[in-house]
Design an enzyme around this catalytic site. Structure first.
Site, PDB file in Angstrom:
ATOM      1  N   HIS A 153       0.829  -1.210   0.000  1.00  0.00           N
ATOM      2  CA  HIS A 153       0.000   0.000   0.000  1.00  0.00           C
ATOM      3  C   HIS A 153       0.862   1.259   0.000  1.00  0.00           C
ATOM      4  O   HIS A 153       0.649   2.177  -0.806  1.00  0.00           O
ATOM      5  CB  HIS A 153      -0.916  -0.001   1.230  1.00  0.00           C
ATOM      6  CG  HIS A 153      -1.858   1.156   1.272  1.00  0.00           C
ATOM      7  ND1 HIS A 153      -3.098   1.129   0.688  1.00  0.00           N
ATOM      8  CD2 HIS A 153      -1.732   2.401   1.820  1.00  0.00           C
ATOM      9  CE1 HIS A 153      -3.709   2.295   0.872  1.00  0.00           C
ATOM     10  NE2 HIS A 153      -2.896   3.081   1.553  1.00  0.00           N
ATOM     11  N   GLU A 154       1.828   1.291   0.892  1.00  0.00           N
ATOM     12  CA  GLU A 154       2.667   2.488   0.992  1.00  0.00           C
ATOM     13  C   GLU A 154       3.588   2.632  -0.214  1.00  0.00           C
ATOM     14  O   GLU A 154       3.887   3.750  -0.643  1.00  0.00           O
ATOM     15  CB  GLU A 154       3.488   2.457   2.289  1.00  0.00           C
ATOM     16  CG  GLU A 154       2.645   2.437   3.559  1.00  0.00           C
ATOM     17  CD  GLU A 154       1.607   3.541   3.605  1.00  0.00           C
ATOM     18  OE1 GLU A 154       1.859   4.635   3.061  1.00  0.00           O
ATOM     19  OE2 GLU A 154       0.533   3.315   4.180  1.00  0.00           O
ATOM     20  N   HIS A 183       1.767   4.596  -2.895  1.00  0.00           N
ATOM     21  CA  HIS A 183       1.882   6.048  -2.722  1.00  0.00           C
ATOM     22  C   HIS A 183       3.277   6.537  -3.114  1.00  0.00           C
ATOM     23  O   HIS A 183       3.426   7.524  -3.839  1.00  0.00           O
ATOM     24  CB  HIS A 183       1.618   6.425  -1.252  1.00  0.00           C
ATOM     25  CG  HIS A 183       0.229   6.172  -0.789  1.00  0.00           C
ATOM     26  ND1 HIS A 183      -0.877   6.688  -1.414  1.00  0.00           N
ATOM     27  CD2 HIS A 183      -0.240   5.476   0.277  1.00  0.00           C
ATOM     28  CE1 HIS A 183      -1.975   6.316  -0.762  1.00  0.00           C
ATOM     29  NE2 HIS A 183      -1.606   5.574   0.262  1.00  0.00           N
TER      30      HIS A 183
END
Length: 363
Positions: free
Chosen positions: A17-18, A21
């Site tokens: 997920h990170e 980003h």
């Protein structure tokens, strides 16, 4: 080992997920000075040329930090590569990339599952009905002492055979016994015992005990015919999980009182993953896909401190022609973060006290 495997899956999903980003920012040339797993005090860190990579104390997620948020930002305020100076679309891509990464990862995991484990072609049924991982708190099943992983072998003296219809037979007996006690035989960890459970009457007058019932058996697999079948089956299962998860969140929102007790925190999720790994390590693929899709949907909700909340700010900015004042955005996000951390801690404490070995210590 099964617990460590489940924790590793969660850690990977947070990293994915990170990374979504982070990569969305870096590929656009946007400065990113922090990549963190967890929140709170730093346990370990590494300082790269531009970015600090860290592991923090509270494993309730992670974040990518931008120098825009630092009072001692080393870049000029008008630097075009600061996130806040980018057009709304660029910022929206960065904010939504984590959700997109989790969805893509879930699909790829399902592809790997069908490619390595194979395609289910049937079930090798065993006697009884299996009680899966979630049991509603204070439900008749919980009061009676039914535990996740139990196998119900008989009801009122009638054996539930090694057949596909076993769960339906048990369900019928429960529905026909609203507010009337029934006797069940349960096998737990190789030990057989008897329990009495009294189904409560639902709105339709039928009895219910607060658990899901599934056949007791293990799947039989075949090799996939070709790679196109793998991608097609993965897409079908992805759609089923996604739609089912969305429906689950809709029920949580519209019927919160009835479903709130089923909300699981990190401890409960790890416990469920560990039990899946114990029964069949290959089930961790499905576990990873399920949790990854859940993370994506949770994060896209328009709530403060989540990706959806930041996208909501961008939408307001687009409609107003200018962003909301910084102090308003900061206040909302900080409040949301505190509530999110508070909820996470509450779920960890609640789920930990419900673990079987903790219950024994408290008795």
């Amino acid at each position: 080992m099964s617990v460590l495997a489940a924790i590793a899956v969660l850690a990977i999903l947070i990293v994915v997920h990170e990374l979504g980003h982070f990569m969305a920012a870096r590929l656009q040339g946007i400065h990113a000075n922090r990549f963190s797993l967890g929140f709170g005090p730093i346990l370990w860190k590494y300082q790269g040329p531009e970015t600090e990579y860290a592991v923090r104390a509270f494993p309730l997620g992670g974040f990518v930090g931008f120098p825009d948020d630092d009072p001692d930002c080393k870049y000029p305020l008008d630097d075009p590569n600061l996130l806040r100076n980018r057009p709304i679309l660029d910022r929206a891509i960065v904010i939504s990339a984590g959700v997109i990464a989790n969805l893509i990862f879930a699909y790829l995991v399902l592809v790997i599952q069908f490619g390595i484990v194979g395609v289910p072609k049937g079930i090798n049924y065993q006697p009884g009905v299996l009680v899966p991982q979630i049991i509603s708190e204070n439900s008749p099943a919980a009061v009676a002492g039914i535990k996740a992983g139990d196998v119900i072998l008989s009801v009122n003296g009638k054996e539930l055979g090694a057949v596909k219809e076993a769960p339906e037979l048990l369900k019928t007996a429960i529905q026909n016994s609203a507010n009337k006690p029934i006797q069940i035989t349960v096998e737990r960890n190789g030990v057989t015992g008897s329990l009495e459970v009294t189904p409560e009457a639902g709105a339709d007058g039928k009895g219910r005990v607060g658990v899901q019932l599934v056949p007791n058996g293990s799947p039989i697999y075949r090799r996939p015919n070709n790679i196109l079948e793998i991608f097609s089956l993965a897409a079908d299962q992805f759609q089923q999980i996604f739609v089912g998860t969305v429906k689950g969140f809709y029920q949580l929102i519209t019927n919160f009182k009835e479903t709130a007790a089923q909300v699981a925190g990190p401890v409960k999720i790890v416990e469920a993953g560990a039990k899946l790994a114990e029964s069949d390590i290959s089930r961790l693929f499905l576990f990873a896909a399920l949790v990854s899709i859940n993370l994506a949907i949770i994060n896209i909700l328009p709530l403060p401190a989540l990706d959806g909340g930041q996208l909501a700010f961008l939408l307001i900015e687009g409609l107003r022609g200018k962003p909301l004042p910084t102090h308003i955005q900061d206040g909302v996000m900080q409040t949301g973060l505190m509530l999110l951390l508070g909820l996470g801690i509450f779920l960890i404490v609640r789920d930990t006290t419900q673990l079987e070995w903790v219950q024994k210590l408290l008795q």
